[in-house]
Design a protein around this motif. Sequence first.
Motif, PDB file in Angstrom:
ATOM      1  N   LEU A 165     -31.211   5.889  16.957  1.00 50.35           N
ATOM      2  CA  LEU A 165     -30.800   6.032  18.565  1.00 50.35           C
ATOM      3  C   LEU A 165     -29.230   5.832  18.735  1.00 50.35           C
ATOM      4  O   LEU A 165     -28.616   6.451  19.514  1.00 50.35           O
ATOM      5  N   GLY A 166     -28.510   4.923  17.774  1.00 43.88           N
ATOM      6  CA  GLY A 166     -27.365   4.785  17.805  1.00 43.88           C
ATOM      7  C   GLY A 166     -26.377   5.950  17.403  1.00 43.88           C
ATOM      8  O   GLY A 166     -25.405   6.337  17.671  1.00 43.88           O
ATOM      9  N   GLY A 167     -27.171   7.009  16.789  1.00 39.72           N
ATOM     10  CA  GLY A 167     -26.557   8.202  16.556  1.00 39.72           C
ATOM     11  C   GLY A 167     -26.334   9.226  17.439  1.00 39.72           C
ATOM     12  O   GLY A 167     -25.034   9.488  17.747  1.00 39.72           O
ATOM     13  N   PRO A 168     -26.906   9.310  18.662  1.00 44.45           N
ATOM     14  CA  PRO A 168     -26.731  10.139  19.832  1.00 44.45           C
ATOM     15  C   PRO A 168     -25.707   9.341  20.919  1.00 44.45           C
ATOM     16  O   PRO A 168     -24.781  10.000  21.557  1.00 44.45           O
ATOM     17  N   VAL A 169     -25.795   7.916  20.634  1.00 47.10           N
ATOM     18  CA  VAL A 169     -24.936   7.036  21.118  1.00 47.10           C
ATOM     19  C   VAL A 169     -23.303   7.499  20.789  1.00 47.10           C
ATOM     20  O   VAL A 169     -22.544   7.549  21.347  1.00 47.10           O
ATOM     21  N   ALA A 170     -23.185   7.350  19.440  1.00 46.33           N
ATOM     22  CA  ALA A 170     -22.171   7.865  18.621  1.00 46.33           C
ATOM     23  C   ALA A 170     -21.461   9.138  18.959  1.00 46.33           C
ATOM     24  O   ALA A 170     -20.474   9.356  19.460  1.00 46.33           O
ATOM     25  N   ALA A 171     -22.470  10.238  18.914  1.00 46.05           N
ATOM     26  CA  ALA A 171     -21.881  11.298  19.186  1.00 46.05           C
ATOM     27  C   ALA A 171     -21.592  11.672  20.754  1.00 46.05           C
ATOM     28  O   ALA A 171     -20.619  12.248  21.258  1.00 46.05           O
ATOM     29  N   ARG A 172     -22.433  10.977  21.709  1.00 47.45           N
ATOM     30  CA  ARG A 172     -21.863  11.017  23.197  1.00 47.45           C
ATOM     31  C   ARG A 172     -20.371  10.525  23.265  1.00 47.45           C
ATOM     32  O   ARG A 172     -19.627  10.910  24.208  1.00 47.45           O
ATOM     33  N   MET A 173     -20.015   9.474  22.612  1.00 45.83           N
ATOM     34  CA  MET A 173     -18.679   8.705  22.582  1.00 45.83           C
ATOM     35  C   MET A 173     -17.798   9.734  22.095  1.00 45.83           C
ATOM     36  O   MET A 173     -16.704   9.750  22.735  1.00 45.83           O
ATOM     37  N   ALA A 174     -18.170  10.516  21.262  1.00 48.58           N
ATOM     38  CA  ALA A 174     -17.174  11.400  20.569  1.00 48.58           C
ATOM     39  C   ALA A 174     -17.021  12.532  21.573  1.00 48.58           C
ATOM     40  O   ALA A 174     -15.961  13.218  21.762  1.00 48.58           O
ATOM     41  N   MET A 175     -17.910  12.978  22.441  1.00 47.52           N
ATOM     42  CA  MET A 175     -17.961  13.973  23.420  1.00 47.52           C
ATOM     43  C   MET A 175     -17.121  13.534  24.635  1.00 47.52           C
ATOM     44  O   MET A 175     -16.426  14.154  25.211  1.00 47.52           O
ATOM     45  N   ASP A 176     -17.366  12.337  24.933  1.00 53.75           N
ATOM     46  CA  ASP A 176     -16.861  11.681  26.341  1.00 53.75           C
ATOM     47  C   ASP A 176     -15.256  11.215  26.074  1.00 53.75           C
ATOM     48  O   ASP A 176     -14.453  11.132  26.918  1.00 53.75           O
ATOM     49  N   TYR A 177     -15.121  10.792  24.741  1.00 47.45           N
ATOM     50  CA  TYR A 177     -13.706  10.032  24.567  1.00 47.45           C
ATOM     51  C   TYR A 177     -13.232  10.786  23.202  1.00 47.45           C
ATOM     52  O   TYR A 177     -13.063   9.974  22.324  1.00 47.45           O
ATOM     53  N   PRO A 178     -12.733  11.964  23.383  1.00 51.70           N
ATOM     54  CA  PRO A 178     -12.383  12.636  22.214  1.00 51.70           C
ATOM     55  C   PRO A 178     -11.022  12.211  21.588  1.00 51.70           C
ATOM     56  O   PRO A 178     -10.872  12.258  20.291  1.00 51.70           O
ATOM     57  N   ASN A 179     -10.495  11.590  22.417  1.00 47.94           N
ATOM     58  CA  ASN A 179      -8.964  11.126  22.176  1.00 47.94           C
ATOM     59  C   ASN A 179      -9.138   9.822  21.388  1.00 47.94           C
ATOM     60  O   ASN A 179      -8.157   9.207  20.966  1.00 47.94           O
ATOM     61  N   ASP A 180     -10.305   9.135  21.227  1.00 46.43           N
ATOM     62  CA  ASP A 180     -10.451   7.682  20.702  1.00 46.43           C
ATOM     63  C   ASP A 180     -11.428   7.753  19.656  1.00 46.43           C
ATOM     64  O   ASP A 180     -11.485   6.722  19.132  1.00 46.43           O
ATOM     65  N   VAL A 181     -11.760   8.986  19.178  1.00 48.79           N
ATOM     66  CA  VAL A 181     -12.899   8.887  18.001  1.00 48.79           C
ATOM     67  C   VAL A 181     -12.358   9.684  17.000  1.00 48.79           C
ATOM     68  O   VAL A 181     -11.795  11.043  17.200  1.00 48.79           O
ATOM     69  N   GLY A 182     -12.165   9.093  15.789  1.00 52.09           N
ATOM     70  CA  GLY A 182     -11.554  10.003  14.561  1.00 52.09           C
ATOM     71  C   GLY A 182     -12.475  10.468  13.700  1.00 52.09           C
ATOM     72  O   GLY A 182     -12.512  11.180  12.695  1.00 52.09           O
TER      73      GLY A 182
ATOM     74  N   ARG B 166      -4.789  -1.708  16.479  1.00 50.61           N
ATOM     75  CA  ARG B 166      -3.255  -1.455  16.470  1.00 50.61           C
ATOM     76  C   ARG B 166      -3.031  -0.348  15.613  1.00 50.61           C
ATOM     77  O   ARG B 166      -1.853   0.127  15.696  1.00 50.61           O
ATOM     78  N   SER B 167      -4.071   0.166  14.951  1.00 51.72           N
ATOM     79  CA  SER B 167      -3.678   1.172  13.910  1.00 51.72           C
ATOM     80  C   SER B 167      -3.722   2.644  14.592  1.00 51.72           C
ATOM     81  O   SER B 167      -4.092   2.616  15.804  1.00 51.72           O
ATOM     82  N   VAL B 168      -2.770   3.203  13.855  1.00 48.63           N
ATOM     83  CA  VAL B 168      -2.742   4.813  14.456  1.00 48.63           C
ATOM     84  C   VAL B 168      -3.835   5.594  14.223  1.00 48.63           C
ATOM     85  O   VAL B 168      -4.058   6.723  14.657  1.00 48.63           O
ATOM     86  N   ARG B 169      -4.685   5.009  13.183  1.00 53.95           N
ATOM     87  CA  ARG B 169      -5.775   6.025  13.033  1.00 53.95           C
ATOM     88  C   ARG B 169      -6.883   5.670  14.050  1.00 53.95           C
ATOM     89  O   ARG B 169      -7.205   4.400  14.605  1.00 53.95           O
ATOM     90  N   LYS B 170      -7.568   6.881  14.399  1.00 46.36           N
ATOM     91  CA  LYS B 170      -8.725   6.653  15.432  1.00 46.36           C
ATOM     92  C   LYS B 170     -10.056   6.067  14.627  1.00 46.36           C
ATOM     93  O   LYS B 170     -10.195   6.285  13.457  1.00 46.36           O
ATOM     94  N   PRO B 171     -10.872   5.434  15.409  1.00 46.26           N
ATOM     95  CA  PRO B 171     -11.956   4.819  14.787  1.00 46.26           C
ATOM     96  C   PRO B 171     -13.003   5.831  14.372  1.00 46.26           C
ATOM     97  O   PRO B 171     -12.989   6.996  14.738  1.00 46.26           O
TER      98      PRO B 171
END
Length: 289
Positions: A141-158, A129-134
């Motif tokens: 291999l978790g690195g490219p998954v994280a990067a892909r999340m930033a690409m696909d969900y830019p409004n949800d990643v801080g 419920r924080s206003v800060r993005k995650p």
Amino acid sequence: MLLLILFLLIALIPRFVSVRMSDPNVADYFASRPVKPTFAMIQAVPGNGTRPVHYARIGRDTLPTVLFIHGSPGSWDAFISFFADSSLYTRAQLISADRPGFGKSGLGKPERSLAVQAASLAPLLRLSRSVRKPILVGHSLGGPVAARMAMDYPNDVGGLILVAPSIDPDLEEKEWYRPIGTVFPFRQWLPTELDVSNQEILPLKGELETMRPRWATIRVPVTVIQGEDDPLVPAGNAAFAQRMLVNAPVTMQLIPKMNHFIPWSRPDLIHDAILDQLTSGQSTHVSTK
């Protein structure tokens, strides 16, 4: 034939970074600690190919989220030591997930698409419920998954913290033994976690290639922590990040004499990177520690 099987197992084992902890062992780990994690399953909207994801969570949901994403193979408890760190869980809601195919997220059923993995983990970005993005912490291999999340969900990643990330398609070698692990009887004889790992690493080069033109869309702070003597993910992956992240503030940490196992050997580097992103902005610089 037995010698070939033995060689295949020996060749694959270096990728076997962590062994999943049993539930009793996890309970013992937190038995004497004042705060304990909770566990749950979550799934994105059914019908888009996403998978149910098991995750652990500690810290108040009013705090900013830090989402940990493990490598291949692995499970949420690759980051269990961070869940015992009060300097983190009093400042952030910590979440660590079993990626699809591992742990309790459909163990034994590999997910080869980074886009589907990202979509499966995306609901975890909305548990605060924080206003800060995650902030996303991805190892190997978790690195490219994280990067892909930033690409696909830019409004949800801080922010991103990429730890020895496998992100450069040009550095993904075609290891001759991996296709052998996909055919009978060799696949049947592989340990489940190694089989899932093999199945998701085989298409990784192509998956990374599809991401190549999208790195410029990442605009959030990025910290890259890379060992200079990493035999599994070459240090050139860090250089790739520096080249491709043209619109993001980047902090590059190149660690002399460090191998691939930074979360266990130097967790302090990840700890400090998390606190840095939680408390301040970042500027582009290169450091060694």
